[in-house]
Structures are given as C-alpha cells and as structure tokens.
Write a protein that holds these residues in place. Structure first.
Motif, PDB file in Angstrom:
ATOM      1  N   GLU A 324       0.843  -1.217   0.000  1.00 50.59           N
ATOM      2  CA  GLU A 324       0.000   0.000   0.000  1.00 50.59           C
ATOM      3  C   GLU A 324       0.870   1.256   0.000  1.00 50.59           C
ATOM      4  O   GLU A 324       0.546   2.258  -0.650  1.00 50.59           O
ATOM      5  N   SER A 327       2.079   1.793  -3.409  1.00 50.38           N
ATOM      6  CA  SER A 327       1.020   2.355  -4.270  1.00 50.38           C
ATOM      7  C   SER A 327       0.916   3.868  -4.089  1.00 50.38           C
ATOM      8  O   SER A 327       0.683   4.604  -5.057  1.00 50.38           O
ATOM      9  N   ARG A 330       3.589   5.229  -6.223  1.00 51.57           N
ATOM     10  CA  ARG A 330       3.341   5.031  -7.659  1.00 51.57           C
ATOM     11  C   ARG A 330       2.228   5.946  -8.165  1.00 51.57           C
ATOM     12  O   ARG A 330       2.150   6.233  -9.359  1.00 51.57           O
ATOM     13  N   ALA A 331       1.357   6.397  -7.252  1.00 54.39           N
ATOM     14  CA  ALA A 331       0.246   7.268  -7.663  1.00 54.39           C
ATOM     15  C   ALA A 331       0.684   8.733  -7.758  1.00 54.39           C
ATOM     16  O   ALA A 331      -0.076   9.593  -8.204  1.00 54.39           O
ATOM     17  N   GLU A 363       6.868  -7.289  -8.297  1.00 55.65           N
ATOM     18  CA  GLU A 363       5.664  -6.479  -8.079  1.00 55.65           C
ATOM     19  C   GLU A 363       6.029  -4.997  -7.874  1.00 55.65           C
ATOM     20  O   GLU A 363       5.355  -4.113  -8.386  1.00 55.65           O
TER      21      GLU A 363
END
Ligand code: SAM
Ligand code: SF4
Length: 481
Positions: A324, A327, A330-331, A363
């Motif tokens: 998380e 993420s 990455r956002a 991943e």
C-alpha cells in the motif's frame, strides 16, 4: 583536578593498579573551551577510519570536526598518527570481525605513546570487553559521547590507561560545534538518533539507544548555515528518519520538516534516509509532489516479501501493508525511484517465503536493493529462533535474489534512455570531457560535456545507454538554453 577536568569522571577498578576512567553524561557546556594543555598548539595528530553506514560516515565528520577544532590535525595513515580511531559497525558479524582484525594489526606494531580508540557501534556493543580482547586499545566511545573525545584523549595523555564513554541515551551527538564535511556538494544532517522499533534481528536499538529527535529550530538553523556556506543538497539522516517527532515548540512531523527544509533559500535538493514503512504516509508523498526540491527517491527497506517472516522479524507491517505504501508513491504525479533493503535466510525462511520475496521484487520494480544474508547478532531476539537456514543455502538465495534484481534494474534503467535528468556534478572522470554525478533519483550518471568547470553545477543530461547501476549520457544542449 582543575576546572577543565570537572566533567563527571568516575574511577573504575583497574586490575593492574593503573587508573581507568569512565566519562559520565554531565559534561559542562563550556567544556569545548576548557584548557586541555595537550591539545593546545595543535600538537596532536589523528587517523580516523570509518566502517558501515552513512550515519557512521556522518558521525566521523563530527568526530573530525571536534578534534580539528581542538587543535588536532588529521593524517592519512595510522603510522603518522598520535591517535588512531576506528568508527565501527556491528550490524552484521562480518563487519564487527573486520574491526577486530584491524585492531589485531596493532598488537605488535603500536608505537610508544600511540592511542588506539574504538568508536561507534562495536564500542557501544562490546564496551569494556574490548579491553580484554585487545588490551592495546585504550579508548572506547559510543556515538553519543563524541563531544567528549578531546577530554577523553587528554585523560589518556595525562597518564590514565583506559577510558570509556558509553552513554547512549543523550542527544548531545546532534550538537557538535563543528562538523568537518567530507562531501563538498552533499551535506549530511542527523535529525533523529537511535531506534525504538525492535526488529528481532537488529543490534541498532542496543548500539544507538532509544529514539531521540533533534529540535526542528536547531535543524533549520543548521540548514540555513549550510546553504549560506554554499551547500545546495542536504541529506537528512536517521535509522528511521520518518519517525521524526519534533521535541521543540513547533511540534513538526517529518513531512512538515521536509517542507520547511525545502523552503530554505539556496537549497535545491533534499534527500532523506532511512524510512521505516510503518511511519511512511501520504503526507510524505504529498510533500514530495508539491516541492520539486524534495528528491524523486525513497529508500523503503522491506526486508522480506513474506508476511510470516515479517512477523517473525517484528517489522510491524505485512506484505500487503507495505505494498500500500508503494502504491502511494506510484500514484504520485512525479515518478519516484524506490530502493530497498532485503535480508535472506532469516530463521524459518522456507522456499515459499523466499519465493514471496522474489515475487515482491517483480511487483514493486525496485530501482536498487541492498541485500544481505541474515547474520545472528548478540542480544537480539532472533538469536534464539529455531530453524536456522544453513550458510550455503543463504548464499544460494542471495545469489538468486541479486541476479533477479540486476535484471529488473537493467530493464528499468534502459526504459530511461532518451529522457533528460538534472545531474549534480560530483566529479570528472579521467576520460576527456567526461563527468559524473547524481540525478534527483539518486542514480549515478556518467555524461559527456564540452564545458569546463562544471564541478558542483547542475547540468541537464540525456540518457543514451544504461547498465544496472549507472546511466550514461551527454549534456543536453537544448535543455541548457
Ligand atoms: N533502520 C533501517 C530499517 O529499518 O530498515 C535500516 C538500518 S540497518 C543499518 C541497514 C540494513 O541492514 C537493514 O535494513 C537490514 O536489511 C540490514 N540488517 C540489519 N540487521 C541485520 C542482520 N542481523 N543480518 C543481516 N542484515 C541485517
Ligand atoms: Fe534496526 Fe529495525 Fe530499527 Fe531499522 S527499524 S534500525 S532494522 S531495529
């Protein structure tokens, strides 16, 4: 004893009748100006060698600063030194062994009157036992006592045989008056000392003590001074840098501090390491997004891709919770380079657990990874855990992991070909018109430029080829306009 030595010295029992001394925490604030004869007139020379992490490198800068300010001069070889100091690392067994083998060299070669001192994590971990293992060592000093080094050395010069400074819960280490900086372009600054996280494999909570944050006002004042003296890149340091909690009136959290440092005039790049995943939140990513001065790089050690192993390691997050955090990055509107640390062969790590670490590499797509074989360390809870992974198997897993990461880095770096990055030029290569430096992503870039005198400048360079750890390119004339 004169006023100069009124610094809280406590006598220890000496087996051979010679006095030994231990420095207590209560050093008077004016001790930096105390008239220690031996140090006046620059009579002393010191040799300082550093093992281990960036925090140790920076601690050595402080040690050098303290000694230089007291009239010492630094020499390049132990042979030429009156005082020989080793700033040590004990994170893995090999690192600690290296220190003792270096010390062993002095068993017979030590010159009359030479002082040999052990600083840092091995000093803190082994304490006075070092005197048993290497009786020719006369000074043992942990990182929180570096300001007291001149007094400690003076005590040895005055005829005392051994001295220790082993408090590890003070924040004195932040406030050394003078830091001699090795890197002319990137200034390191410790904002938080110690660690409260208690990972089951790690010696740091024992060697560096509990977490202590430095007041934001004092940090910002130092950043302003660094900017005034020409530094444009700052790296904030801490074992868990993002657990920062301002003890001062402003009560800044880590993301607030990042913004405040980024806003200091003259500062063009701000880095920070190491972040702990538990305390890594959206506020940090938001700060990076809003302030281009905050570099496009986060080092976020995962240690393992298996939630079962993470639990045994007491890392306080699961694989999914870690992902998380990835993420969040990455956002972000601006691509952020992500690097990590991984331990293979932790007790009980099965083939399945290891496969989960390998799949995590895919991943996440890390831009870099420091990987280590698990090393059992004194006092740590994992020492007593069952199902140790054999050494050979650890080596096999490490090789597989490194090979995989190399392929990932190659692909990621090749995807950067054609893009332009700003490089802070750190050095000139031997080849004509070839320079190197770091991008905001903290990648090394070698590039060609027809210009002269660009050391310390920011240059726009286009990537033309890449290997796993380096980008190659040339200065971009168009972007320069
Ligand atoms: N505080 C940082 C964190 O939480 O990730 C890292 C501190 S430590 C100096 C740097 C790295 O050394 C760790 O991230 C871990 O991968 C590795 N390390 C620490 N203890 C270890 C051990 N006993 N065996 C192998 N590697 C270890
Ligand atoms: Fe060691 Fe864990 Fe603290 Fe990092 S967070 S220094 S690995 S105890």
């Amino acid at each position: 004893m004169g006023k100069a030595f009124d610094i809280g010295l406590e006598r220890l029992t000496a087996s051979d009748g010679l006095p030994e001394w231990k420095l207590e925490s209560a050093v008077k604030s004016d001790c930096a100006n105390s008239p220690v004869d031996f140090l006046q007139g620059g009579a002393g020379t010191f040799y300082l060698e550093t093992f281990g992490c960036q925090m140790n490198d920076h601690d050595s800068e402080k040690v050098a600063g303290v000694l230089l300010a007291r009239g010492y001069s630094q020499v390049e070889t132990p042979d030429a030194a009156k005082v020989i100091l080793y700033n040590t690392c004990s994170i893995r067994e090999k690192a600690a062994q290296k220190v003792f083998s270096r010390l062993g060299e002095y068993r017979t070669t030590r010159k009359e009157g030479q002082v040999i001192g052990v600083l840092g994590c091995v000093a803190q971990q082994e304490g006075e036992d070092i005197f048993e293992r290497a009786p020719w060592v006369s000074l043992v000093c942990g990182s929180a006592s570096y300001r007291k080094l001149p007094e400690m050395i003076a005590q040895l010069e005055a005829g005392n045989r051994r001295i220790t400074g082993l408090d590890n819960d003070t924040d004195e280490t932040f406030e050394t008056e003078i830091t001699r900086r090795d890197n002319p372009f990137r200034a390191y600054l410790t904002i938080i000392e110690g660690c409260d996280k208690a990972c089951s494999y790690c010696v740091v909570p024992f060697t560096r003590g509990p977490e202590r944050s430095r007041a934001s006002a004092s940090i910002l004042e130092e950043v302003r001074k660094l900017a005034d003296s020409g530094y444009s890149e700052i790296q904030l340091l801490g074992q868990t840098v993002n657990s920062y909690a301002d003890p001062g009136a402003r009560k800044m959290r880590f993301a607030d501090l990042l913004v405040a440092v980024a806003e200091v005039g003259g500062i063009r790049r701000v880095r920070f390491t190491t972040s702990h995943p538990r305390d890594f939140g959206k506020d940090i990513v938001d700060a990076i997004e809003s302030y281009p001065v905050l570099c496009d790089h986060v080092h976020l050690p995962v240690q393992s891709g298996s939630s079962a192993i993470l639990r045994a390691m007491q890392r306080t997050y699961t694989r999914d919770e870690y992902l998380e955090k990835i993420s969040l990055m990455r956002a972000a509107k601006r691509p952020i380079s992500i690097t990590t640390d991984i331990i293979v062969g932790f007790p009980g790590e099965t083939e399945k657990d290891f496969a989960e670490t390998l799949s995590l590499l895919d991943e996440v797509g890390y831009d870099g990874a420091y990987s280590f074989k698990y090393s059992p360390r004194p006092n740590t809870p994992s020492l007593k855990m069952e199902d140790a992974v054999p050494e050979e198997e650890k080596s096999r897993r490490l090789a597989i992991l490194m090979e995989k990461q190399k392929a990932i880095q190659t692909a990621r770096n090749e995807a950067l070909i054609g893009q332009v990055f700003e490089v802070l030029v750190d050095g000139k290569s031997k080849k004509e018109n070839q320079w190197y430096g770091h991008t905001s992503r903290n990648q090394v870039m070698n590039f060609s430029s027809q210009r002269q005198e660009i050391l310390g400048h920011y240059v726009q360079a286009r990537v033309t080829s890449a290997v796993p750890n380096t980008l190659f390119g040339k200065e971009d004339e168009v972007m320069r306009q």
